[in-house]
Design a protein around this motif. Sequence first.
Motif, PDB file in Angstrom:
ATOM      1  N   SER A 186     -10.562  30.278 -62.462  1.00  0.00           N
ATOM      2  CA  SER A 186     -10.335  30.658 -60.918  1.00  0.00           C
ATOM      3  C   SER A 186     -11.280  30.441 -59.655  1.00  0.00           C
TER       4      SER A 186
ATOM      5  N   VAL B 260     -12.193  24.261 -60.125  1.00  0.00           N
ATOM      6  CA  VAL B 260     -11.203  24.436 -58.627  1.00  0.00           C
ATOM      7  C   VAL B 260     -11.145  22.860 -58.318  1.00  0.00           C
ATOM      8  N   GLN B 261     -12.872  22.279 -58.766  1.00  0.00           N
ATOM      9  CA  GLN B 261     -12.504  20.746 -57.988  1.00  0.00           C
ATOM     10  C   GLN B 261     -11.866  20.276 -58.787  1.00  0.00           C
TER      11      GLN B 261
ATOM     12  N   ASP C  88      -8.032  19.867 -58.385  1.00  0.00           N
ATOM     13  CA  ASP C  88      -8.032  18.922 -57.436  1.00  0.00           C
ATOM     14  C   ASP C  88      -7.569  17.994 -57.482  1.00  0.00           C
TER      15      ASP C  88
ATOM     16  N   TYR D 273      -0.605  27.479 -59.067  1.00  0.00           N
ATOM     17  CA  TYR D 273      -1.260  26.187 -58.202  1.00  0.00           C
ATOM     18  C   TYR D 273      -1.092  25.206 -57.455  1.00  0.00           C
TER      19      TYR D 273
ATOM     20  N   SER E 186       0.867  27.665 -54.284  1.00  0.00           N
ATOM     21  CA  SER E 186      -0.655  28.210 -53.333  1.00  0.00           C
ATOM     22  C   SER E 186      -1.389  27.257 -52.513  1.00  0.00           C
ATOM     23  N   ALA E 187      -1.592  26.454 -53.333  1.00  0.00           N
ATOM     24  CA  ALA E 187      -2.874  24.934 -52.599  1.00  0.00           C
ATOM     25  C   ALA E 187      -1.602  24.236 -52.193  1.00  0.00           C
ATOM     26  N   GLN E 188      -0.353  24.140 -52.114  1.00  0.00           N
ATOM     27  CA  GLN E 188       0.221  23.131 -51.375  1.00  0.00           C
ATOM     28  C   GLN E 188      -0.368  21.464 -51.953  1.00  0.00           C
ATOM     29  N   LYS E 189      -0.528  21.017 -53.569  1.00  0.00           N
ATOM     30  CA  LYS E 189      -1.280  19.779 -53.720  1.00  0.00           C
ATOM     31  C   LYS E 189       0.311  19.523 -55.259  1.00  0.00           C
TER      32      LYS E 189
END
Length: 239
Positions: free
Chosen positions: A7, A11-12, A15, A46, A49-52
């Motif tokens: 977590s 995380v980068q 991305d 992910y 939650s991250a809207q990606k």
Amino acid sequence: DVVTRKSVGDVQLLDLVRLIILDEVHLLQSDRGHVIETIVARTIRYVESAQKCIRLIGLSATLPNYVDVAKFLRVDLYKGLFAFDERFRPVPLKKSFIGCRGHNRIQLNKDMDEITFKKVKDVLTNGDQVMVFVHSRNATVSLANFILERAKTPQQGETNISTLFQADFNKMSQSEKIVNRAKYRNLSRLLENGIGVHNAGMPRPERNIVEKLFHSGVIKVLVSTSTLAWGVNLPAHAV
């Protein structure tokens, strides 16, 4: 799996991911299926939650319940699901089922071996190659040896069947030297007689030898476990 499990820290790296391809997605039903499930679940969480946007693509050549898997991957069934049936095959596929029944397990196995030999002989008579899939590593060697010995002891009405199985070394240069390098459980003797075995218990160099010889047409018969069905492109006339 590692990247999506952590977590923090990585995380980068997550991305940067925009596409995840799940090849052989039918492995969901295997021992490693839970790994694929968790990767998909974490990725979807992910994305929400991250809207990606991360695109998920599942690929399989043997997936009858593809609609269920598509729903699991959150696929739009009208826009993102592509199923190609036998109409798209460049060569028509003919399937047949041969039943074999018996109360004695030992005799049943013998009958199955004999039926397999006769089908293999029919394919070789037409000048084609054949693959035979079995359930275990030991069965690859035992069935290959049975086919070899059966070919050398023709029954009434069978003539010159051993010549059908002989390896054709003219199909590939240096193939005789390659055969002599095979050391796995009497493999070189089998290869000399046009029969190969392939399973996950063999050293990778030995499997490479068998794949190369079968692909070039030096050997006519290949007895294998399901490992050969995943990720190896070896066309054969009959399976």
